[in-house]
Design a protein around this motif. Structure first.
Motif, mmCIF file in Angstrom:
data_model
loop_
_atom_site.group_PDB
_atom_site.id
_atom_site.type_symbol
_atom_site.label_atom_id
_atom_site.label_comp_id
_atom_site.label_asym_id
_atom_site.label_seq_id
_atom_site.Cartn_x
_atom_site.Cartn_y
_atom_site.Cartn_z
ATOM 1 N N ARG A 181 0.624 -1.090 -0.063
ATOM 2 C CA ARG A 181 0.009 0.021 0.082
ATOM 3 C C ARG A 181 0.990 1.173 0.010
ATOM 4 O O ARG A 181 0.411 2.158 -0.812
ATOM 5 C CB ARG A 181 -1.051 0.052 1.064
ATOM 6 C CG ARG A 181 -2.184 -0.982 1.151
ATOM 7 C CD ARG A 181 -3.208 -0.730 2.176
ATOM 8 N NE ARG A 181 -2.678 -0.672 3.574
ATOM 9 C CZ ARG A 181 -2.675 -1.992 4.242
ATOM 10 N NH1 ARG A 181 -3.189 -3.149 3.580
ATOM 11 N NH2 ARG A 181 -2.172 -1.912 5.489
ATOM 12 N N GLN A 182 1.946 1.373 0.871
ATOM 13 C CA GLN A 182 2.768 2.408 0.766
ATOM 14 C C GLN A 182 3.458 2.386 -0.612
ATOM 15 O O GLN A 182 3.789 3.576 -1.026
ATOM 16 C CB GLN A 182 4.098 2.186 1.910
ATOM 17 C CG GLN A 182 3.419 2.315 3.375
ATOM 18 C CD GLN A 182 4.462 1.859 4.457
ATOM 19 O OE1 GLN A 182 5.257 0.973 4.134
ATOM 20 N NE2 GLN A 182 4.345 2.694 5.447
ATOM 21 N N GLU A 183 3.953 1.484 -1.153
ATOM 22 C CA GLU A 183 4.515 1.521 -2.566
ATOM 23 C C GLU A 183 3.445 2.260 -3.470
ATOM 24 O O GLU A 183 3.864 3.165 -4.307
ATOM 25 C CB GLU A 183 4.906 0.027 -2.954
ATOM 26 C CG GLU A 183 5.651 0.303 -4.217
ATOM 27 C CD GLU A 183 6.133 -1.096 -4.642
ATOM 28 O OE1 GLU A 183 6.332 -1.306 -5.974
ATOM 29 O OE2 GLU A 183 5.948 -1.933 -4.151
ATOM 30 N N GLU A 184 2.222 1.729 -3.536
ATOM 31 C CA GLU A 184 1.262 2.336 -4.418
ATOM 32 C C GLU A 184 0.974 3.818 -4.155
ATOM 33 O O GLU A 184 0.772 4.672 -5.016
ATOM 34 C CB GLU A 184 0.083 1.320 -4.402
ATOM 35 C CG GLU A 184 0.171 0.072 -4.831
ATOM 36 C CD GLU A 184 -1.010 -0.942 -4.567
ATOM 37 O OE1 GLU A 184 -1.866 -0.742 -3.662
ATOM 38 O OE2 GLU A 184 -0.915 -2.109 -4.984
ATOM 39 N N PHE A 185 0.755 4.252 -2.909
ATOM 40 C CA PHE A 185 0.767 5.677 -2.535
ATOM 41 C C PHE A 185 1.730 6.482 -3.082
ATOM 42 O O PHE A 185 1.661 7.456 -3.824
ATOM 43 C CB PHE A 185 0.755 5.427 -1.134
ATOM 44 C CG PHE A 185 0.451 6.812 -0.574
ATOM 45 C CD1 PHE A 185 -0.926 7.368 -0.274
ATOM 46 C CD2 PHE A 185 1.221 8.013 -0.247
ATOM 47 C CE1 PHE A 185 -1.368 8.597 0.363
ATOM 48 C CE2 PHE A 185 0.903 9.210 0.048
ATOM 49 C CZ PHE A 185 -0.382 9.303 0.474
ATOM 50 N N PHE A 186 2.938 6.000 -2.846
ATOM 51 C CA PHE A 186 4.124 6.597 -3.338
ATOM 52 C C PHE A 186 4.235 6.617 -4.932
ATOM 53 O O PHE A 186 4.368 7.837 -5.287
ATOM 54 C CB PHE A 186 5.527 5.904 -2.800
ATOM 55 C CG PHE A 186 6.746 6.221 -3.355
ATOM 56 C CD1 PHE A 186 7.497 7.240 -2.622
ATOM 57 C CD2 PHE A 186 7.430 5.786 -4.667
ATOM 58 C CE1 PHE A 186 8.795 7.655 -3.218
ATOM 59 C CE2 PHE A 186 8.566 6.359 -4.930
ATOM 60 C CZ PHE A 186 9.320 7.226 -4.199
ATOM 61 N N LYS A 213 -0.364 5.053 9.952
ATOM 62 C CA LYS A 213 -1.517 4.827 8.920
ATOM 63 C C LYS A 213 -1.371 4.505 7.569
ATOM 64 O O LYS A 213 -2.125 4.208 6.809
ATOM 65 C CB LYS A 213 -2.487 6.146 9.010
ATOM 66 C CG LYS A 213 -2.999 6.409 10.447
ATOM 67 C CD LYS A 213 -4.040 7.515 10.350
ATOM 68 C CE LYS A 213 -4.662 8.046 11.817
ATOM 69 N NZ LYS A 213 -5.462 9.114 11.899
ATOM 70 N N GLY A 214 0.114 4.406 7.124
ATOM 71 C CA GLY A 214 0.369 3.869 5.897
ATOM 72 C C GLY A 214 1.284 4.908 5.082
ATOM 73 O O GLY A 214 1.306 4.501 3.985
ATOM 74 N N LEU A 215 1.691 6.002 5.663
ATOM 75 C CA LEU A 215 2.402 7.013 4.834
ATOM 76 C C LEU A 215 3.784 6.307 4.579
ATOM 77 O O LEU A 215 4.324 5.763 5.277
ATOM 78 C CB LEU A 215 2.758 8.320 5.819
ATOM 79 C CG LEU A 215 3.241 9.358 4.906
ATOM 80 C CD1 LEU A 215 2.400 10.072 3.792
ATOM 81 C CD2 LEU A 215 3.969 10.519 6.012
ATOM 82 N N PRO A 216 4.147 6.309 3.132
ATOM 83 C CA PRO A 216 5.440 5.713 2.650
ATOM 84 C C PRO A 216 6.536 6.300 3.703
ATOM 85 O O PRO A 216 6.341 7.585 3.639
ATOM 86 C CB PRO A 216 5.538 6.195 1.361
ATOM 87 C CG PRO A 216 4.249 6.343 0.873
ATOM 88 C CD PRO A 216 3.316 7.024 2.178
#
Length: 284
Positions: A57-62, A253-256
């Motif tokens: 999820r972090q990679e996708e957000f990034f 919460k998932g921030l890269p």
């Protein structure tokens, strides 16, 4: 739009389950089409019953963040050398090197593509963040910050930012407030204000040392409150913003992790604005 999954799903659904089966098959086909669009944009999707890990999820957000930055940069037409430099500056702020930097550069280039599926990517961002307001807000503010990095916001960039805001679930009013806050933050960070059309025509669009009143006005805008706000209102706005932008909370919460420096800078900016208001106004 893609209809292959819907048509196929409805056909086989009707074949095996009649009209009700067709409806269910159409729904499954719709989910397939959405996943296909996102995969074409370079984003993974999990299968039924399995979700992406925190790292995924972090990679996708990034990846989405830099891809959308590239899309914003392309809004004015041809991406200029200056805009590429601004993207590089953002990578420097995140201390990106090696593979991480190449991933950011690749995503930025993907965003410049004429067929970039903005709506699908934003939908995926909402899914991977679980709809968490503070993460979505961070994503939007990242795009606003990148668009404002040269001190100017082109009308085409503003239009794209409104599309991004809608795709993330924010209203036009919420975006405009963030634009005002970011413009004030841009001035506040430099301790100056922009002026144009001064006598002699020798100074236009450059930064000049602001008076204390100018900086104070920007500090209020950074916190999103009016200059008539009392100490309680200012403190309430400060605490709300700090709670929403706290780096550790965003990270949990998932921030890269690569974006922690940007979150820290934002928190420091909020703190500095609040400290100035307290100092000048004598708030406790």
């Amino acid at each position: 739009m893609q209809f292959f999954g819907k048509i196929l799903g409805a056909f086989f659904g009707f074949l095996f389950g009649g009209p009700l089966g067709a409806v269910f098959g159409f729904f499954l086909g719709h989910q397939f089409d959405k996943a296909r669009r996102l995969n074409q944009a370079g984003f993974r999707t999990g299968g039924f019953g399995s979700g992406p890990s925190q790292a995924e999820r972090q990679e996708e957000f990034f990846k989405a963040a830099f891809a959308v930055m590239g899309h914003v940069a392309k809004a004015k037409g041809q991406v200029t050398k200056e805009e590429i430099q601004l993207a590089s500056a953002m990578m420097e702020r995140m201390n990106l090197h090696g593979e991480q930097r190449r991933a950011a550069q690749d995503a930025f280039r993907d965003g410049k593509d004429a067929d970039f599926p903005l709506e699908s990517v934003l939908e995926k961002v909402r899914l991977t963040t679980g709809g968490r307001f503070d993460l979505l807000q961070f994503f939007l503010e990242l795009q606003v910050s990148a668009a404002f990095a040269d001190g100017d916001l082109h009308p085409s960039e503003r239009n794209v930012l409104h599309k991004i805001a809608r795709g993330l679930g924010f209203s036009s009013e919420q975006l405009e407030q963030r634009l005002r806050m970011q413009e004030a933050a841009f001035r506040f960070q430099r301790g100056g204000s922009s002026h144009s059309g001064q006598q002699g025509g020798q100074y236009s669009g450059q930064w000049q040392q602001a008076s204390q009143s100018d900086q104070l006005a920007d500090a209020y805008d950074v916190l999103g409150v009016s200059e008539s706000a009392d100490s309680k209102e200012v403190k309430r706005a400060y605490r709300k913003l700090m709670n929403e932008h706290h780096p550790d909370k965003l990270m949990a919460k998932g921030l890269p992790p690569e974006m922690m420096n940007v979150a820290k800078e934002k928190s420091q900016e909020i703190q500095s604005a609040y400290d100035l208001i307290k100092k000048v106004k004598g708030f406790k």
